[in-house]
Design an enzyme around this catalytic site. Structure first.
Site, PDB file in Angstrom:
ATOM      1  N   ALA A 117      -0.678  -6.963  10.004  1.00  0.00           N
ATOM      2  CA  ALA A 117      -0.594  -8.414  10.183  1.00  0.00           C
ATOM      3  C   ALA A 117       0.776  -8.938   9.753  1.00  0.00           C
ATOM      4  O   ALA A 117       1.371  -9.795  10.419  1.00  0.00           O
ATOM      5  CB  ALA A 117      -1.697  -9.113   9.394  1.00  0.00           C
ATOM      6  N   GLU A 163     -28.224  11.964  -6.246  1.00  0.00           N
ATOM      7  CA  GLU A 163     -28.503  12.851  -5.120  1.00  0.00           C
ATOM      8  C   GLU A 163     -27.701  12.481  -3.872  1.00  0.00           C
ATOM      9  O   GLU A 163     -27.481  13.314  -3.005  1.00  0.00           O
ATOM     10  CB  GLU A 163     -30.007  12.813  -4.787  1.00  0.00           C
ATOM     11  CG  GLU A 163     -30.904  13.389  -5.872  1.00  0.00           C
ATOM     12  CD  GLU A 163     -30.752  14.896  -6.034  1.00  0.00           C
ATOM     13  OE1 GLU A 163     -30.036  15.533  -5.223  1.00  0.00           O
ATOM     14  OE2 GLU A 163     -31.346  15.442  -6.982  1.00  0.00           O
ATOM     15  N   HIS A 187       2.563   3.999  10.556  1.00  0.00           N
ATOM     16  CA  HIS A 187       1.355   3.764  11.337  1.00  0.00           C
ATOM     17  C   HIS A 187       1.801   3.378  12.740  1.00  0.00           C
ATOM     18  O   HIS A 187       2.780   2.655  12.918  1.00  0.00           O
ATOM     19  CB  HIS A 187       0.542   2.642  10.698  1.00  0.00           C
ATOM     20  CG  HIS A 187      -0.812   2.407  11.301  1.00  0.00           C
ATOM     21  ND1 HIS A 187      -1.463   3.345  12.081  1.00  0.00           N
ATOM     22  CD2 HIS A 187      -1.659   1.339  11.225  1.00  0.00           C
ATOM     23  CE1 HIS A 187      -2.636   2.866  12.443  1.00  0.00           C
ATOM     24  NE2 HIS A 187      -2.777   1.646  11.944  1.00  0.00           N
ATOM     25  N   GLU A 236     -10.664   5.645   9.907  1.00  0.00           N
ATOM     26  CA  GLU A 236     -10.997   4.590   8.939  1.00  0.00           C
ATOM     27  C   GLU A 236     -12.379   4.013   9.196  1.00  0.00           C
ATOM     28  O   GLU A 236     -13.142   3.753   8.263  1.00  0.00           O
ATOM     29  CB  GLU A 236      -9.959   3.471   9.018  1.00  0.00           C
ATOM     30  CG  GLU A 236      -8.589   3.869   8.514  1.00  0.00           C
ATOM     31  CD  GLU A 236      -7.522   2.860   8.901  1.00  0.00           C
ATOM     32  OE1 GLU A 236      -6.419   2.955   8.342  1.00  0.00           O
ATOM     33  OE2 GLU A 236      -7.781   1.987   9.755  1.00  0.00           O
ATOM     34  N   VAL A 279       0.830  -1.210   0.000  1.00  0.00           N
ATOM     35  CA  VAL A 279       0.000   0.000   0.000  1.00  0.00           C
ATOM     36  C   VAL A 279       0.865   1.260   0.000  1.00  0.00           C
ATOM     37  O   VAL A 279       0.796   2.073  -0.916  1.00  0.00           O
ATOM     38  CB  VAL A 279      -0.952  -0.001   1.213  1.00  0.00           C
ATOM     39  CG1 VAL A 279      -1.787   1.276   1.235  1.00  0.00           C
ATOM     40  CG2 VAL A 279      -1.880  -1.219   1.159  1.00  0.00           C
TER      41      VAL A 279
END
Length: 347
Positions: A100, A243, A123, A211, A40
Site C-alpha cells: 500500500a 493436541e 515482493h 500467505e 517489516v
C-alpha cells in the site's frame, strides 16, 4: 550458478560458496544502497547489509518507525533521511515499503529513478499487478528482486546466529547488463542462505497463495477446526490446545523441518502411522479444491485488488485492529498464552 535437482526438476541455485561475500562487496563497492521503509523487511535487510560492510542509507517517514531506525544506529542527516532524499541519493533503491505504501509514494520516488539506477523489491506485487498499482518503472533502469522466504525478524535473527534464510531472486529489467551480478550480490549481502531463480509474477502468485494458504490462512483454519471439534466433545482447553498446536509446533515441526515428513511417518508409532496414512488422502481431497480456487483468485489479480481496495479505505486500520483483536482474544490463542507460560524454559 549451480544446477540443482529438486525432486527430479532441475533449477538454478546460487550459494554463498560460489558467490562469496567478498565478491558481493566488490560488485557493490561503488554503490549507495538506499533502503526505503523500516517496517517489516527494512530493518533486517539494512542492518545485515551494514554489518556486512556495504554502503547503506535508510529512508523513512518521521514517527515510531523512524525512532526505531535511530535506536538501531542510523544517524539522521548521515545515514537516515526522508524517503525522497534517500531515493535521490541511492544508486540502488531498495523499495521495502508495504504494498500500500509503495503505491502511495510511487509518484514521489519515481522522478529519482534516473538512468542507470537499480530498483529493488522483495515482493513482486507492485510490478506484477502494475495495471492496478500504477507502479510502472522507467525503461532505463535495472529492476530486480530478492525475496527472503521468511520475516525480516527471522532474517536478522538467523544472520546473527550465522545462518541464513533462503531467498528467491528475479530480474525484471536489465538495462545496464549487470543486473544479475547486482541481484546476487544483494542477496548474499542481506544474508540469504541460498538463492533460487524465479520471476516477479511467480513470486507474487506463490507468495500470496502461501500467505493465504499453508503459511497462515489455511493453518489457522485447520488448527481452529480441530480445536473446536475437541472442545465440542468435552476436551478441556489445555488438552485441545496441546493436541492441536503445542505438540505440532514444539515437538513435531522441528523434526520434520530437519528430516522431512517422510521421516516423521517412518519414526512414529504404528497407530499414528496407520491413521496419518489413512487420513492424509481425505484431507488432501477436501483441501485441494479450496487451494485451486485460492490460486485462481491470486493469479487473476482478484486477491491483489481486494488488498488494494481494503488498504485504501479510511477505516481500514480500525477494522483490521478489530479483526486482529478477535483472533488474539479467541479461546484457542488465549489458552496459548497460559501454555507458553508453563513451558519449562519459562519456569
Amino acid at each position: 550458478m549451480a544446477k540443482m535437482n529438486f525432486g527430479g526438476v532441475i533449477e538454478n541455485v546460487v550459494t554463498r560458496e560460489e558467490f562469496s561475500l567478498a565478491k558481493a562487496r566488490e560488485e557493490l563497492k561503488n554503490e549507495t544502497i538506499a533502503v526505503l521503509g523500516y517496517g517489516v523487511q527494512g530493518p533486517g535487510q539494512s542492518l545485515n547489509l551494514r554489518d556486512n560492510g556495504f554502503n547503506v542509507i535508510v529512508g523513512q517517514r518521521p514517527g515510531k518507525t523512524y525512532d526505531k531506525a535511530v535506536a538501531d544506529g542510523w544517524v539522521p542527516g548521515e545515514t537516515l533521511f526522508s524517503i525522497e532524499e534517500a531515493a535521490k541519493r541511492g544508486t540502488i533503491v531498495m523499495c521495502l515499503l508495504s504494498d500500500a505504501a509503495v503505491m502511495a509514494v510511487w509518484p514521489t520516488i519515481k522522478p529519482y529513478l534516473t538512468t542507470g539506477k537499480t530498483l529493488y523489491f522483495s515482493h513482486g506485487f507492485a510490478i506484477t499487478w502494475s495495471d492496478r498499482t500504477g507502479c510502472v518503472p522507467p525503461t532505463d533502469i535495472d529492476v530486480i528482486m530478492v525475496a527472503p522466504k521468511g520475516s525480516g525478524t527471522s532474517l536478522r535473527t538467523m544472520f546473527l546466529e550465522g545462518r541464513g534464510i533462503n531467498s528467491s531472486y528475479a530480474i525484471y529489467q536489465d538495462f545496464t547488463g549487470k543486473a544479475y551480478d547486482k541481484t546476487i550480490a544483494l542477496g548474499i549481502g542481506i544474508g540469504s542462505g541460498y538463492l533460487f531463480e524465479t520471476t516477479f509474477q511467480r513470486e507474487a502468485t506463490s507468495d500470496l497463495t502461501g500467505e493465504r494458504g499453508s503459511l497462515m490462512g489455511a493453518i489457522q483454519g485447520l488448527l481452529l477446526a480441530q480445536y473446536e471439534v475437541l472442545r465440542e466433545n468435552g476436551h478441556t482447553p489445555s488438552e485441545a490446545f496441546n493436541e492441536t498446536v503445542e505438540e505440532l509446533t514444539q515437538s513435531l515441526m522441528p523434526l520434520f523441518a530437519a528430516k522431512g515428513m517422510d521421516w516423521m511417518y517412518a519414526n512414529c508409532s504404528t497407530t499414528a502411522q496407520r491413521g496419518a496414512l489413512d487420513w492424509m488422502g481425505p484431507f488432501h481431497d477436501a483441501i485441494k479444491p479450496v487451494m485451486q480456487k485460492l490460486y485462481a483468485s491470486v493469479k487473476c489479480g482478484n486477491e491483489a485488488q481486494i488488498s488494494i481496495d481494503s488498504n485504501s479505505k479510511p477505516d481500514y486500520r480500525e477494522k483490521l485492529e478489530e479483526e486482529l483483536r478477535q483472533l488474539r482474544e479467541s479461546e484457542m490463542w488465549q489458552t496459548a498464552v497460559t501454555v507458553r507460560k508453563l513451558r519449562p524454559e519459562n519456569n
